[in-house]
Every structure is written in structure tokens, then in C-alpha cells.
Design a protein around this motif. Structure first.
Motif, PDB file in Angstrom:
ATOM      1  N   ASN A   1      20.814  87.957 184.270  1.00 12.35           N
ATOM      2  CA  ASN A   1      22.060  87.232 184.732  1.00 12.35           C
ATOM      3  C   ASN A   1      21.418  85.957 185.470  1.00 12.35           C
TER       4      ASN A   1
ATOM      5  N   SER B   1      21.335  82.490 186.891  1.00 16.61           N
ATOM      6  CA  SER B   1      22.390  81.400 186.871  1.00 16.61           C
ATOM      7  C   SER B   1      22.088  80.393 188.112  1.00 16.61           C
TER       8      SER B   1
ATOM      9  N   SER C   1      24.721  77.959 190.406  1.00 18.42           N
ATOM     10  CA  SER C   1      26.293  77.426 190.611  1.00 18.42           C
ATOM     11  C   SER C   1      26.139  76.378 191.799  1.00 18.42           C
TER      12      SER C   1
ATOM     13  N   GLU D   1      27.966  75.255 186.629  1.00 21.35           N
ATOM     14  CA  GLU D   1      27.486  76.668 186.581  1.00 21.35           C
ATOM     15  C   GLU D   1      26.786  76.716 185.292  1.00 21.35           C
ATOM     16  N   ILE D   2      25.502  76.971 185.492  1.00 17.50           N
ATOM     17  CA  ILE D   2      24.481  77.239 184.335  1.00 17.50           C
ATOM     18  C   ILE D   2      23.930  78.659 184.518  1.00 17.50           C
ATOM     19  N   SER D   3      24.264  79.358 183.272  1.00 17.67           N
ATOM     20  CA  SER D   3      23.696  80.689 183.404  1.00 17.67           C
ATOM     21  C   SER D   3      23.158  80.922 182.031  1.00 17.67           C
ATOM     22  N   GLU D   4      22.759  82.029 181.622  1.00 11.74           N
ATOM     23  CA  GLU D   4      21.831  82.328 180.429  1.00 11.74           C
ATOM     24  C   GLU D   4      22.567  82.116 179.178  1.00 11.74           C
ATOM     25  N   ARG D   5      24.080  82.410 179.226  1.00 12.98           N
ATOM     26  CA  ARG D   5      24.937  82.182 178.151  1.00 12.98           C
ATOM     27  C   ARG D   5      25.698  80.870 177.997  1.00 12.98           C
ATOM     28  N   SER D   6      25.702  80.050 178.946  1.00 12.91           N
ATOM     29  CA  SER D   6      26.629  78.906 178.971  1.00 12.91           C
ATOM     30  C   SER D   6      26.293  78.016 180.081  1.00 12.91           C
ATOM     31  N   ILE D   7      26.917  76.694 179.822  1.00 10.07           N
ATOM     32  CA  ILE D   7      26.847  75.686 180.966  1.00 10.07           C
ATOM     33  C   ILE D   7      28.111  75.098 180.847  1.00 10.07           C
TER      34      ILE D   7
ATOM     35  N   SER E   1      19.916  83.166 174.562  1.00 11.13           N
ATOM     36  CA  SER E   1      20.260  82.447 175.801  1.00 11.13           C
ATOM     37  C   SER E   1      20.317  80.744 175.632  1.00 11.13           C
TER      38      SER E   1
END
Length: 368
Positions: free
Chosen positions: A276, A278, A280, A289-295, A313
Motif C-alpha cells: 500500500n 503511497s 500524500s 495523493e499517489i498510491s499503487e492504485r491511483s493518482i 498498479s
């Protein structure tokens, strides 16, 4: 119209051709007038048979440009031939308009294909650079706290203050965690057992305190700096005199796990390891916010969110999109090249057909 007037108008209408080509054409038609008069035909009859000198000049220009293109088959020469043919009449000009529109779309196709190709190449190279060279890198040298390189000395920097005097620094040097706080700054360090080690500076004097004597032995003051065994530390928190707070944690594998920074109303939180991971960043009403699933980007009323492809990802999605752009750009470029070759052949056939028509009509005029 007299012979002299006809040749004068023909010379004016042939402007744009090379002077030697104009002189040769005028000499031929002057000779044609002489031969016709020798056969008993008067000037008015010959002029009537030849027709308008302007129209004749357009036909002669098309034939001359066609010969030049045959001698040197370039796109520029072919363009001159097509322009000459288009000038022969309104119908040919109207037929040339769809061709120009088609060439415009073909050019746009080239631009779009090259754009996709370069964009895909940039994305794939960026992804490859991160995978091969690890930038940005969040791995450890065995002592944890690794984020980047510091200066020309090769020391590995975990954090550095933005102050003009370059103090308030934290870095790694040969497995040692190096601290150089400013006046009023306070470091709080936790070991893997949870024991607390405190490092502060007040009145220009460094102080080290610990909840346990064994933990105090981890730190050593040397030349205005505090040296600590970085491998024993799991969390570092710096509270600056200004109120800014910096916190970094490493996991059991001594890899950077989280990073929290609060300075001047800006908050940065980084989860560097695990599934997970990310980033922020909050600055007033703006949030990234940048994570493995979204920006996701929020800025007042604006909200932009880019989700990863299903089952992938963000990084792998970027690679897939980059490869798709590369493939689409390559296929588009190949298709445009194929269309260009097909267009070239069609133009050559069209030009040849039109020139044959013009040459045949010119022969009929000469025979008359």
C-alpha cells in the motif's frame, strides 16, 4: 491579333519558367508562324488555330514541369506539376481541393503518430529508469534511512534542512546516522526495542539523553556532530525550533517505511514500502495523493483522479500505456508511410494521364 502580339503575350504568360526554357518555346512558335506563312496561311489564321496565348502557356508550363519531374523525381517537382495541372481549368482545380484536404489529414496523421511514438518512448524509458536505476530509491544500505545522495562526498542523505546555513542535517555515513541539529532543535530516536534516545542543542551545546544507559552508548558526540549506530534505530523524529516536524520510520528489514513532514502549513506523508505504498502532499486546500492504485489531485473546486488499469498498479499501468502508445504510434507511422507510397503512385498516374491529354491537344493545335 498579330504574330508579334501573340508571342509577346505568350512570353508574359510563361513567366516563372527558366529564361532558357522560355526562349526555346518562343523560338519554336516563331518558327511555327514562319512555316505557316510559307504554306500560305496568314497570321490571323495561325493565331486563331493556336487559341489563347495564356491557355497555351498553362499547357506548356505543365509539360515543362512534367519533363523536369521526369528528370528529377522529387516531391517538390511533383507538386509543381500538380499545381500546373490544377491551373489548366476550373474542373482540375476543384478536383485538386480534395487532394489538398487529404494531404492535410495525412500530415496530421504523421504528427499524431510521431507524437504517440515519442510519448510512449518517454513513458517506457522513465519506467525503465526507475526499475533499473531505482530513482527515486527507497532501499537501504543495511542501516536504514536511505533516500538519496548528499554532496560530492558520497554520503547517503536521509534528510536535509532547507535553511540557508545548511544546518539541521541528517545523513548516513558508513552505516552511522549523523545528526547536526540547530539551536532549539530536538531529535527523538526510537530503537528496535522501543527505547528512546534524545539529541538536542541549546545555547550552542549538544546534549544526548536516553531512557537506558545501553541506549545512551549508541550515540557519540564528535566535532559538533552526533554519531549513532543507524542499524539500531527504527524511528527518527526532528522537532525544529520553528515548529516544523520531520518523522521517518524503517521496517524490520531496515528499509524506509514511512516519512512524515509538516512544515509551514505543508504536510507530506510517504509510505515507501509494502503493498500500500503511497505519497500524500497537502498544502492548504491543495492535495496530491499517489498510491499503487491511483493518482488524485484536489485543488479547491478542481478534482482530477487517474486510476490504474484493472489488476495493475499505477507503475505497471504506466508501462502498459507507454507500450500501447509505442505500438499505436508505430502502427500509425507504418500506415501513413503506406498511404504516402500509395498516394505517390496515384499522383504519378494522374499527372501522366493529364499531361498526355495536354500533349495530345497541343498536337492537334499544331496540326491545325
Amino acid at each position: 491579333m498579330t504574330r508579334k502580339e501573340f508571342l509577346r503575350q505568350l512570353e508574359q504568360a510563361l513567366s516563372g519558367l527558366k529564361p532558357e526554357a522560355v526562349r526555346e518555346i518562343l523560338a519554336d512558335y516563331d518558327e511555327y508562324f514562319s512555316d505557316a506563312q510559307a504554306d500560305g496561311r496568314d497570321e490571323a489564321e495561325v493565331v486563331e488555330a493556336l487559341g489563347s496565348p495564356q491557355k497555351l502557356a498553362r499547357e506548356l508550363k505543365a509539360q515543362t514541369h512534367y519533363r523536369q519531374w521526369q528528370e528529377h523525381r522529387s516531391f517538390a517537382n511533383l507538386t509543381r506539376v500538380v499545381a500546373s495541372i490544377a491551373g489548366l481549368g476550373v474542373l482540375n482545380f476543384i478536383l485538386a481541393i480534395p487532394l489538398l484536404v487529404y494531404l492535410l489529414f495525412l500530415t496530421v496523421g504523421y504528427i499524431a503518430s510521431v507524437g504517440f511514438l515519442l510519448s510512449g518512448l518517454a513513458v517506457v524509458l522513465a519506467w525503465g529508469s526507475h526499475s533499473l536505476f531505482g530513482w527515486p530509491q527507497f532501499t537501504s544500505d543495511g542501516s536504514g534511512w536511505y533516500i538519496g545522495r548528499y554532496g560530492d562526498s558520497g554520503a547517503e542523505m536521509a534528510w536535509r534542512s532547507e535553511r540557508d546555513d545548511h544546518s539541521g542535517q541528517v545523513w548516513i555515513d558508513k552505516g552511522l546516522l549523523m545528526l547536526e541539529p540547530d539551536d532549539g532543535d530536538r531529535f527523538e530516536l526510537k530503537t528496535s526495542q522501543g527505547a528512546l534516545l534524545l539529541v538536542s542543542k541549546s545555547g550552542g551545546k549538544l546534549a544526548v539523553d536516553a531512557s537506558q544507559p545501553a541506549v545512551r552508548e549508541l550515540a557519540r558526540i564528535d566535532d559538533g556532530q552526533v554519531r549513532i549506530d543507524g542499524g539500531a534505530i527504527r524511528e527518527l523524529k526532528l522537532r525544529e525550533d520553528s515548529g516544523d516536524v520531520f518523522t521517518a520510520r524503517v521496517d524490520d528489514g531496515k528499509r524506509l517505511e514511512t516519512l512524515d513532514v509538516s512544515a509551514g502549513g505543508t504536510v507530506l506523508k510517504l509510505v515507501a514500502s509494502g503493498p500500500n505504498g503511497s505519497i500524500s502532499l497537502k498544502d492548504g486546500d491543495s492535495t496530491l495523493e499517489i498510491s499503487e492504485r491511483s493518482i488524485e489531485l484536489k485543488d479547491g473546486m478542481d478534482h482530477i483522479q487517474i486510476d490504474a488499469l484493472p489488476g495493475l498498479s499505477v507503475g505497471m499501468s504506466a508501462l502498459v500505456v507507454g507500450l500501447m502508445l509505442l505500438l499505436g504510434g508505430s502502427l500509425g507511422l507504418v500506415f501513413c508511410v503506406w498511404l504516402t507510397r500509395l498516394t505517390w503512385r496515384a499522383l504519378v498516374a494522374y499527372v501522366k494521364y493529364q499531361i498526355e491529354l495536354v500533349s495530345g491537344k497541343g498536337g492537334e493545335n499544331a496540326a491545325a
